[in-house]
Design an enzyme around this catalytic site. Structure first.
Site: not given
Length: 226
Positions: A21, A23
């Site tokens: 991922d 963020d």
């Protein structure tokens, strides 16, 4: 599904594909929150981000609400990219470099936007083809016109679809992330590693088969297995 930390570590050492991922995992910040701050609407947008990452509402709804508030133009995106420093999570660059040395494929799978992610991918030598993220749309005058809803990561369950696609061509797929949408990728991912080095989301911490707060843990295990 895996049932013990030892099993998790074994899958991690044998991973041929690793998805991060972006963020609050790859980088320390939430890209859309930072863009909102840059555009002067940070507080309103952050409330929706917390709802989306905590899994309390449909991701696409939260994405729409945040972008309706920000209304970013092409010029603002360009200025943001040129002025905002990329803050990688502690140990992340070393970890990605080590994965590359081992011949492991690295992908970035994000509910954020390609235009904000590509600079980070470039610094990490991750091919742009290995990015699964959303695309902003603009009118001819550069004003915000929405986002491409055809991208799987624009909605809840999208990261699971990406994982299903990648799983067709790999043996051991590991997904690393901090949010509820990341957890959805497991299964079909062979392992999900919850990451809390920047923000701890209790739902993820409780449900992840393996939860870490420091990428050095993953680095050390790979080095010990070499």
């Amino acid at each position: 599904m895996t049932s013990s930390i030892e099993q998790c570590k074994q899958i991690w050492c044998n991973a041929d594909t690793v998805c991060f991922d972006v963020d609050s995992t790859l980088i320390k910040d939430e890209g859309l929150d930072e863009l909102a701050e840059f555009c002067g609407v940070g507080k309103q947008v952050k409330e929706w981000t917390n709802k989306a990452m905590g899994g309390s509402m449909r991701f696409r709804t939260a994405l729409e609400k945040r972008l309706e508030i920000i209304q970013p133009t092409i010029d603002q995106i360009t200025q943001f990219r040129e002025t905002q420093a990329i803050r990688f999570s502690d140990g992340l660059e070393e970890l990605v470099e080590l994965l590359h040395e081992r011949g492991t494929k690295v992908y970035l799978v994000s509910g954020g936007f390609r235009s904000l992610i590509e600079p980070a991918a470039k610094l990490l030598d991750i091919p742009f083809n290995n990015i699964y993220a959303n695309r902003l749309k603009f009118f001819y005058n550069g004003d915000y016109a929405g986002f491409d809803v055809r991208e799987p990561t624009s909605d809840s369950g999208g990261k699971k679809l990406v994982a299903e696609k990648l799983k067709q061509t790999c043996e051991n797929l590991v997904f690393i992330g901090d949010g509820a949408t990341d957890l959805e990728a497991y299964p079909p991912a062979d392992l999900f590693i919850g990451y809390g080095g920047n923000v701890v989301r209790e739902t993820v911490k409780q449900k992840a088969p393996w939860y870490i707060t420091d990428f050095q843990d993953l680095i050390q295990i790979l080095q010990d297995s070499s």
